[in-house]
Design a protein around this motif. Structure first.
Motif, short mmCIF file in Angstrom:
data_model
loop_
_atom_site.label_atom_id
_atom_site.label_comp_id
_atom_site.label_asym_id
_atom_site.label_seq_id
_atom_site.Cartn_x
_atom_site.Cartn_y
_atom_site.Cartn_z
N PRO A 116 0.82 -1.22 0.00
CA PRO A 116 0.00 0.00 0.00
C PRO A 116 0.85 1.28 0.00
O PRO A 116 1.93 1.30 0.60
CB PRO A 116 -0.77 -0.12 1.32
CG PRO A 116 0.12 -0.92 2.20
CD PRO A 116 0.87 -1.87 1.32
N PHE A 117 0.38 2.28 -0.70
CA PHE A 117 0.98 3.61 -0.63
C PHE A 117 0.02 4.51 0.17
O PHE A 117 -1.20 4.42 0.02
CB PHE A 117 1.17 4.19 -2.03
CG PHE A 117 2.41 3.71 -2.72
CD1 PHE A 117 3.52 4.52 -2.81
CD2 PHE A 117 2.46 2.41 -3.24
CE1 PHE A 117 4.68 4.06 -3.43
CE2 PHE A 117 3.62 1.96 -3.85
CZ PHE A 117 4.73 2.78 -3.96
N ILE A 118 0.62 5.37 1.00
CA ILE A 118 -0.22 6.28 1.79
C ILE A 118 -0.51 7.53 0.95
O ILE A 118 0.42 8.16 0.45
CB ILE A 118 0.50 6.69 3.08
CG1 ILE A 118 0.76 5.44 3.95
CG2 ILE A 118 -0.31 7.72 3.85
CD1 ILE A 118 1.78 5.68 5.04
N VAL A 119 -1.79 7.83 0.77
CA VAL A 119 -2.12 9.04 0.00
C VAL A 119 -2.98 9.99 0.84
O VAL A 119 -3.74 9.55 1.72
CB VAL A 119 -2.86 8.70 -1.32
CG1 VAL A 119 -1.96 7.95 -2.27
CG2 VAL A 119 -4.13 7.93 -1.05
N LEU A 120 -2.82 11.28 0.57
CA LEU A 120 -3.56 12.31 1.28
C LEU A 120 -3.56 13.56 0.40
O LEU A 120 -3.03 13.52 -0.72
CB LEU A 120 -2.91 12.61 2.64
CG LEU A 120 -1.51 13.22 2.66
CD1 LEU A 120 -1.26 13.90 3.98
CD2 LEU A 120 -0.42 12.18 2.44
N CYS A 121 -4.14 14.64 0.88
CA CYS A 121 -4.11 15.88 0.11
C CYS A 121 -2.66 16.30 -0.07
O CYS A 121 -1.87 16.27 0.86
CB CYS A 121 -4.88 16.99 0.83
SG CYS A 121 -4.65 18.62 0.08
N ASN A 122 -2.31 16.70 -1.31
CA ASN A 122 -0.92 17.04 -1.63
C ASN A 122 -0.55 18.48 -1.28
O ASN A 122 0.60 18.86 -1.44
CB ASN A 122 -0.68 16.81 -3.12
CG ASN A 122 -0.39 15.35 -3.41
OD1 ASN A 122 0.56 14.79 -2.87
ND2 ASN A 122 -1.21 14.72 -4.23
N HIS A 123 -1.51 19.26 -0.84
CA HIS A 123 -1.26 20.67 -0.54
C HIS A 123 -0.39 21.30 -1.62
O HIS A 123 0.68 21.86 -1.36
CB HIS A 123 -0.65 20.81 0.86
CG HIS A 123 -1.59 20.33 1.92
ND1 HIS A 123 -2.55 21.13 2.47
CD2 HIS A 123 -1.75 19.11 2.49
CE1 HIS A 123 -3.26 20.44 3.35
NE2 HIS A 123 -2.80 19.21 3.37
N CYS A 124 -0.90 21.19 -2.85
CA CYS A 124 -0.17 21.64 -4.04
C CYS A 124 0.21 23.12 -3.94
O CYS A 124 -0.51 23.92 -3.34
CB CYS A 124 -1.03 21.47 -5.28
SG CYS A 124 -1.70 19.83 -5.49
N THR A 125 1.32 23.44 -4.58
CA THR A 125 1.70 24.85 -4.68
C THR A 125 0.76 25.58 -5.65
O THR A 125 0.46 26.76 -5.48
CB THR A 125 3.15 24.98 -5.16
OG1 THR A 125 3.95 24.13 -4.34
CG2 THR A 125 3.65 26.39 -5.07
N ASN A 126 0.31 24.86 -6.69
CA ASN A 126 -0.67 25.41 -7.65
C ASN A 126 -1.95 24.62 -7.57
O ASN A 126 -2.27 23.85 -8.48
CB ASN A 126 -0.15 25.27 -9.08
CG ASN A 126 0.92 26.27 -9.38
OD1 ASN A 126 0.78 27.43 -9.01
ND2 ASN A 126 1.97 25.84 -10.04
N SER A 255 3.14 18.97 -2.43
CA SER A 255 4.06 19.10 -1.30
C SER A 255 4.26 17.78 -0.57
O SER A 255 4.83 17.77 0.51
CB SER A 255 3.54 20.14 -0.32
OG SER A 255 3.57 21.41 -0.91
N VAL A 256 3.74 16.71 -1.13
CA VAL A 256 3.95 15.39 -0.53
C VAL A 256 4.85 14.59 -1.45
O VAL A 256 4.56 14.43 -2.63
CB VAL A 256 2.60 14.66 -0.31
CG1 VAL A 256 2.84 13.26 0.25
CG2 VAL A 256 1.72 15.45 0.64
N TYR A 257 5.99 14.11 -0.88
CA TYR A 257 7.00 13.40 -1.66
C TYR A 257 7.06 11.95 -1.18
O TYR A 257 6.83 11.66 0.00
CB TYR A 257 8.38 14.04 -1.48
CG TYR A 257 8.46 15.45 -2.00
CD1 TYR A 257 7.88 16.51 -1.30
CD2 TYR A 257 9.15 15.73 -3.18
CE1 TYR A 257 7.96 17.81 -1.78
CE2 TYR A 257 9.23 17.04 -3.67
CZ TYR A 257 8.64 18.06 -2.95
OH TYR A 257 8.73 19.34 -3.43
N TYR A 258 7.39 11.04 -2.11
CA TYR A 258 7.46 9.62 -1.75
C TYR A 258 8.86 9.06 -1.99
O TYR A 258 9.45 9.28 -3.06
CB TYR A 258 6.46 8.81 -2.59
CG TYR A 258 5.03 9.13 -2.25
CD1 TYR A 258 4.34 8.41 -1.28
CD2 TYR A 258 4.37 10.16 -2.91
CE1 TYR A 258 3.02 8.71 -0.97
CE2 TYR A 258 3.05 10.47 -2.60
CZ TYR A 258 2.39 9.75 -1.64
OH TYR A 258 1.08 10.05 -1.33
#
Lengths: 260, 384, 137
Positions: A116-126, A255-258
């Motif tokens: 599994p990969f953990i995903v959530l809101c990426n709080h994008c810069t754009n 803003s979320v890096y893996y």
């Protein structure tokens, strides 16, 4: 003095307008200095970011560990609606091919394909969601957090069409009866008809705490910090390890890096 | 002039009563939705816009009926349209009314609707759509009403109406363009992310709006003593023909780009619509029906003998209207969400209550249309 | 003076007056008891100086405005600390600050809101999201 009815009406109208403007003048005349300020304990950053070390999560974590997901959902009173259509999720697991569509191939290691990969809101810069919101109910904070204002959301769900990461959930029904965990009495629930998502735990940062998911992970797979600070833990990780982001080709600058 | 809507024969009253019953049923269904939330619809986390927004999108197109008679009449002096501009404008009023109602019933928090005005957000296309739609509604009410009233009094309409008429022409283009931009600017919705989206919207609008107007003109001729004129219908049918050809051509262009480039994300939505994706094929029969109707319409419209024949023209117009409804009012919005951002197929089927609410909104639109057309036809009968 | 069509006009008028005054005679004789908000929560009783963040009269008329300003500051500007005119600092939170002292929603908030004809838990709709403290009744 002679005056026509027309003139009388004009003067009367002008007077009424003046009276109507009085409260506005009063409001401007009131010049109190602001009585509000952030908490002195608050964690501050130029731009918050998260690095998720999936390798660490899979290797050090106990199999099927969901500590981070459960911590978030219980702290934020996230309901557990069992139908796939109305699910509410702030942070959850996805397989590689779903989290990173278009980047899979048939010969990836079994581990990458199955774990599994953990995903959530990426709080994008754009953030496209902020761009499309017609009421600024979702907006960008100075420190990079993409916030939701649940008091202002009209429930048009344009942000859900805009988000490339499926990070947003809509409250199709009253969420309260579906909160399975013990209510966190210090945090509100949401109500029917608004969109919700991860907020990088703005309420915890404000009082000096790290996000609930980061704090809950016992193997330190989640790293949270200021990406603009060269000495921060996240910057050190980004400088030393190869990282990927979800759908980088869209230019949203997550803003979320893996680390894989 | 409104009092003319209060007198009519038995047929008129029966029709009005039927519409009121449908409106009542729709309203009752809406009360259920207001009480329980959008959970009563078929929408989901993955397909977060459904039948309501699709109807809204289609009806913005129908509002093009006005500009397609106003533009030739005022800019190109096509005199035969002089008699029916009012019908085009009133149809636009009814369809924009439905558009706005469909937006309202789609909101999760309708009581906060005015937040859009309270916190104006120019970077949101929805904000601009609100402005252009309301603007178009008021323009058409003002123009239609004033011109009709002047006609009744046997005078020329007031001078200030003229600039509004000219303004309404580019404004009509804006409602389709801005509505297309709602979709065409979203980064990860591949089916919508196409530069010809606005052009497609304009083409399909110029087909479906005038097609319905032709059908309505036939109805007006049958049920009132006002004859919109065979020549006007002829001219309109030519417009429908060209717009329909361009519309179908544009759909073909989408196919070429997707299937010649063979980029999976570009092909997925079209595959889902026409052959099914990963075994999910809910919309396949509807889209093939669209294709068949579009071809039937084109054959009947391009052939001059069938275009000039009343019966075949009616069939052609119905085919244009229904095929465009399938394409825009059903396929376009839903397919934009399939597959979802995780590359999974989650299908959408509207619920019964959802369809009832939609039917209620359509009934409201036709109620407004009937009242306005009744007034227009009575005035025309009186003057003639 | 002669009224044309007197019969339907008078009947219509009677129906109109009946409907317009409906709220009055429907509620006749059912006067709601005057509100009696209670302040005797354990936290308030322990306070040496029983003082809210603003004087009582001001709170009574302005609390809705204050709460609205607070939510804007907290949610949109990330300001969480409010300094009152006496210099005391408060956490700007309905759920975590106001309700700390006023832990008796049904005896405090609801008293006036219900008297004013507001639907309990519907208007003001604070409590559809914010969680009220548990009360022992």
């Amino acid at each position: 003095m002679e005056s026509s009815r027309r003139n009388f009406m004009k003067i009367g109208g002008a007077c009424a307008l003046g009276l109507g403007a009085l409260p506005i003048v009063k409001a401007y005349a009131k010049n109190e200095k602001p009585q509000v300020a952030p908490d002195s304990k608050a964690l501050v950053a130029t731009k918050w970011a998260m690095v998720i070390d999936m390798k660490k999560c899979w290797e050090k974590g106990k199999p099927g560990c969901k500590d981070c997901l459960l911590a978030c959902h219980s702290v934020h009173n996230v309901p557990e609606i069992k139908t796939i259509k109305e699910e509410i999720k702030w942070i959850w697991n996805e397989q590689y091919e779903h989290a990173f569509p278009g980047q899979e191939n048939h010969f990836l290691p079994e581990e990458i394909r199955q774990k599994p990969f953990i995903v959530l809101c990426n709080h994008c810069t754009n953030p496209p969601c902020v761009r499309v919101c017609p009421t600024k109910a979702t907006f960008k904070r100075k420190d990079g957090i993409t916030m939701m204002d649940y008091h202002r959301c009209i429930g048009c769900r344009y942000c859900m069409a805009g988000c490339p990461y499926g990070a947003r959930s809509f409250n199709f029904r009253d969420p309260r009866p579906y909160i399975q965990t013990e209510l966190n009495m210090t945090y509100p629930t949401r109500e029917r008809g608004v969109v919700e998502k991860c907020s990088f735990c703005d309420e915890r940062l404000a009082v000096g705490l790290l996000p609930a998911c980061v704090e809950a992970c016992k193997c330190g797979a989640l790293c949270f910090g200021d990406i603009e600070d060269p000495n921060s833990e996240v910057r050190k990780l980004l400088a030393s390890r190869f990282t990927i982001r979800r759908k980088p080709e869209l230019g949203t600058q997550p803003s979320v890096y893996y680390i894989v | 002039m409104l009092e003319r809507a209060l007198t009519g024969d038995q047929k008129y009253y029966r029709w009005i009563t039927a519409l009121l019953i449908l409106m009542g049923l729709g309203f009752a269904a809406y009360l259920v939705q207001l009480n329980k939330g959008l959970t009563i619809t078929g929408m989901s986390r993955d397909v977060s816009w459904g039948f309501y927004i699709a109807q809204f999108t289609f009806l913005v197109g129908v509002a093009a009926s006005a500009v397609m008679v106003v533009l030739p009449y005022y800019l190109h002096d096509v005199k035969v349209f002089g008699r029916i501009t009012i019908l085009g404008e009133f149809l636009a009023v009814a369809s924009v009314t439905m558009c706005l109602l469909f937006i309202v019933v789609d909101l999760g928090k309708p009581m906060r609707l005015l937040n859009v005005l309270l916190y104006p957000t120019p970077n949101s296309i929805l904000f601009w759509d609100m402005i252009v739609l309301n603007g178009y509604l008021f323009l058409n009410i003002l123009i239609g009403w004033n011109v009709l009233e002047a006609e009744r009094k046997g005078v020329h309409y007031p001078n200030w109406v003229k600039p509004l008429i000219y303004l309404s022409i580019p404004w009509a283009v804006s409602i389709h363009t801005v509505t297309a931009f709602l979709y065409a600017g979203l980064p990860a919705r591949h089916y919508w992310l196409t530069a010809i989206m606005a052009a497609r919207f304009l083409a399909s609008a110029f087909a479906s709006g005038p097609a319905l107007l032709i059908l309505l003109a036939f109805l007006v001729k049958r049920y009132t003593r006002f004859d919109p004129g065979r020549e006007a219908i002829d001219k309109l049918s030519q417009i429908v023909t060209y717009a329909m050809i361009i519309s179908v051509f544009f759909v073909g262009l989408e196919f070429f780009t997707a299937f010649y480039s063979r980029i999976p994300s570009h092909m997925h939505a079209l595959q889902y619509l026409f052959v099914g994706l990963e075994g999910h094929r809910n919309l396949v029969p509807f889209m093939w029906l669209f294709a068949i109707l579009a071809i039937v319409a084109l054959v009947l419209l391009i052939n001059p003998s069938t275009r000039k024949n009343d019966r075949t023209l009616k069939i052609a117009c119905a085919a244009v209207f229904f095929s465009m409804w399938l394409e825009k009012g059903l396929g376009l919005v839903v397919a934009g969400f399939i597959p979802n951002p995780f590359d999974q197929v989650r299908e959408y089927t509207p619920s019964i209550l959802e369809l009832m609410i939609a039917l209620g909104v359509w009934a409201t639109g036709f109620f407004v249309l009937t009242i306005l057309y009744k007034i227009a036809a009575s005035v025309k009968e009186e003057v003639a | 003076m002669k009224i044309y069509n007197a019969k339907p006009i008078l009947i219509g008028l009677a129906i109109f007056i009946g409907l317009a005054t409906f709220p009055l005679w429907f509620n006749m004789g059912k006067a709601a008891p005057p509100p009696d908000p209670k302040l005797d929560t354990p936290v308030i009783q322990r306070m040496a100086v029983k003082q809210c963040i603003m004087p009582k009269d001001q709170m009574r008329t302005e609390h809705m405005q204050l709460l609205n300003d607070w939510r804007t500051e907290v949610v949109r500007n990330n300001n969480r600390i409010y300094t009152a005119s006496d210099g005391k600092q408060y956490n700007m939170s309905l759920q975590n600050e106001c309700m700390n002292c006023h832990s008796n929603k049904s005896q405090f908030c609801d008293q006036c809101h219900i008297y004013a004809g507001l639907q309990a838990d519907a208007t003001p709709y604070c409590w559809t999201c914010h969680i009220a403290p548990k009360e022992n009744k």
